[in-house]
Design an enzyme around this catalytic site. Structure first.
Site, mmCIF file in Angstrom:
data_model
loop_
_atom_site.group_PDB
_atom_site.id
_atom_site.type_symbol
_atom_site.label_atom_id
_atom_site.label_comp_id
_atom_site.label_asym_id
_atom_site.label_seq_id
_atom_site.Cartn_x
_atom_site.Cartn_y
_atom_site.Cartn_z
ATOM 1 N NE ARG A 366 -3.911 -2.233 2.006
ATOM 2 C CZ ARG A 366 -3.752 -3.166 3.294
ATOM 3 N NH1 ARG A 366 -2.733 -3.030 3.985
ATOM 4 N NH2 ARG A 366 -4.142 -4.502 3.182
ATOM 5 C CB VAL A 367 3.207 2.742 2.018
ATOM 6 C CG1 VAL A 367 2.006 3.182 2.701
ATOM 7 C CG2 VAL A 367 4.123 1.742 2.649
#
Ligand SMILES: Nc1ncnc2c1ncn2[C@@H]1O[C@H](COP(=O)(O)OP(=O)(O)OP(=O)(O)O)[C@@H](O)[C@H]1O
Ligand SMILES: [Mg+2]
Length: 555
Positions: A366-367
């Protein structure tokens, strides 16, 4: 004998001067009940939760349950020789472990005692096992890549420094392999690795340590081992201890660290065991109510620190083992929700020979995207979607329907990309090389290469480029970008290689055949010359050997 009154008064004066009204009080309790790594202790009325205790046999313990008339403590170490009535001392301190550079290259138990027979640790630095995670103001967003060296991960599930990426899958699907390859890939870099083994067989861990040693990765790695044979309290505490050892480098040396917790399912099981023995009420799947906090307070300690704090980082790769792919069980869902993404390994792919067996459809980061190398982002941008479409098409094609040319082409491309993303164990790849081969695949340069020769092509192609066009690799390593100029340079080279590869005249990378570059040819002839000279030398040496042999026989 004469008595000298001055001497006596001076001694008395000194005594009076140094007298202080304090006297040392050591609070002592007695064991009421002991067994299975826990003890119930009477008498330590001022004991704090989480305080370190000392048992009469030298084992350390931690106060867990503070009850009205007694406390429940876990024993971190040997408990078989403890008996009812033995004394327990408070220490007024929380549990600490030794930290520092001296630990690098060592195998230790969770409390920092060496397990590798290389002598005692000479560190005088300590850190609390449990500490607060940095707050929001102390952090910054993830921005530097942590290269795993695994094509499928670096291209589609990129991990950034400071990120927490879960590795999840059934037994024997290659979870440890992903983590170990990532550690090996940090060679020559600035990342300190900590591998925490929880509840594994000692022989398995020995194998990992051997691998890390052989590949030179032990030079920057600390192994914390709480094997299955150790008491549950040590298995429970091991990840926090490993984290503290890494935090030293992040906070005090402004360094980058990678922590592997292999695995947290076993840690949760040991925590459940402790809690049940301490009679904490069981909840879902018999875990105590605070089992979420068990993992969240560990994983929240991974961070990318702000520039004010030195910009160090702690990247976490927790491992979770699932049963029959059941990700919605209690512990897996907890850890999925705590982490910044997951790498999901599935047995179907593993046994079909697609290794690493990453299910791209449900694996995410997600990052890490913002930390990905630009060139990789550019060439692998559509890879995930393409592969997902390919999987669907593949299922459809199995029905035996006639496919139109475009669909067939997409299928063919997909088969080749799957082949490209396969990678052997202990063979992490440089990011520039990863970009080159993924670029070639996604540009369709391999469309005519038979699927079963793709891996051969990959090896040949990369060797060829490195030998004849090292400037391309250098530029790619330096800028991390695939510029238009670079593509213009790369495209004909790749086509040439493909042509000769298919014609079966796969150029010997050292010979530089297949290129028209004058400069390269010059190099090639030089090299050939050198090779010839070497051959001649060999022949001479052989001759000499023969002669010697003859002489020997004669004699
Ligand atoms: N990329 C790969 N290529 C070939 N073999 C692999 C690869 N990755 C893992 N393996 C092999 O698969 C087996 C299982 O790998 P590994 O021990 O990493 O799995 P695991 O999920 O950690 O297992 P466990 O659940 O027992 O901890 C090992 O024998 C390993 O050598
Ligand atoms: Mg494993």
């Amino acid at each position: 004998m004469r008595i000298n009154p001055e001497e006596i008064t001076s001694v008395l004066k000194k005594e009076i001067e140094t007298y202080s009204g304090e006297f040392q009080v050591e609070e002592e309790g007695t064991i009421l009940e002991v067994g299975d790594g826990i003890a119930r202790i009477y008498g330590l009325t001022n004991c704090m939760a989480g305080e370190m205790l000392e048992f009469s046999n030298g084992s350390k313990g931690v106060a867990f349950n503070l009850e009205e008339s007694s406390i429940g403590a876990v024993i971190l170490g040997e408990y078989h020789d403890l008996r009812e009535g033995d004394t327990v001392k408070r220490t007024d301190a929380v549990l600490q472990v030794p930290v520092g550079e001296e630990l690098i290259g060592r195998v230790v138990d969770p409390l920092g005692n060496p397990l590798d027979g290389k002598g005692p640790l000479k560190t005088d630095k300590f850190r609390a096992v449990e500490s607060d995670a940095p707050g929001i103001a102390d952090r910054q967003s993830v921005k530097e890549p942590l290269q795993t060296g695994i094509k499928a991960i670096d291209s589609m599930i990129p991990i950034g420094r400071g990120q927490r990426e879960l590795i999840i899958g059934d037994r024997g699907t290659g979870k440890t392999a992903v983590a170990i390859d990532t550690s090996i890939n940090q060679k020559g870099g600035d990342v300190i690795c900590v591998y925490v083994a929880v509840g594994q067989k000692a022989s398995t861990v020995a194998g990992v340590v051997q691998r890390l040693t052989e590949t030179g990765a032990m030079d920057y790695t600390i192994v914390v081992n709480a094997s299955a044979a150790m008491p549950a309290p040590l298995q429970y505490v091991a990840p926090y201890c490993g984290c503290a050892m890494a935090e030293y480098f992040m906070y005090e040396k402004d360094g980058h660290t990678l922590c592997v917790y292999d695995d947290l399912s076993k840690q949760a099981a040991s925590y459940r065991q402790l809690s049940l023995l301490l009679r904490r009420p069981p909840g879902r799947e018999a875990y105590p109510g605070d089992v979420f906090y068990l993992h969240s307070r560990l994983l929240e300690r991974s961070a990318k620190l702000s520039d004010d704090l030195g910009a160090g980082s702690l990247t976490a790769l927790p491992v979770i083992e699932t049963q029959e792919g059941e990700v919605s069980a209690y512990i897996p869902t907890n850890v999925i929700s705590i982490t910044d993404g997951q790498i999901y390994l599935v047995p179907e792919l593993f046994f079909a020979g697609v290794r690493p067996a990453i299910d791209v459809g449900i694996s995410v980061s997600r990052v890490g995207g913002s930390a990905q190398v630009k060139g990789m982002k550019a060439v692998a941008g559509s890879l995930r979607l393409d592969l997902a479409q390919f999987r669907e098409l593949e299922a459809f094609a199995q029905l035996g329907t006639e496919l139109d040319a475009a669909t067939q082409r997409q299928l063919d491309r997909g088969f080749r990309m799957v082949e490209i993303l396969k990678q052997g164990q202990y063979q992490p790849m440089d990011v520039a090389e990863q970009i080159l081969i993924i670029w070639a695949g996604s540009k369709g340069k391999l469309d005519d290469v038979p699927v079963d020769r793709v891996r051969e092509y990959e090896v040949g192609f990369l060797d060829f480029i490195k030998a004849t066009h090292s400037e391309i690799v250098e530029q790619l390593t330096e800028t991390g970008e695939v510029s238009e100029e670079l593509e213009a340079l790369l495209s004909p080279v790749c086509d040439d290689f493909t042509r000769s590869f298919l014609e079966g005249t796969a150029p010997d990378p050292r010979a530089g055949a297949g290129t028209v570059d004058d400069e390269d040819q010059g190099e090639a002839t030089e090299e050939e010359g050198a090779a010839e000279a070497a051959d001649a030398a060999d022949a001479e040496a052989d001759g000499a050997d023969d002669q010697e042999g003859d002489e020997g026989e004669d004699a």
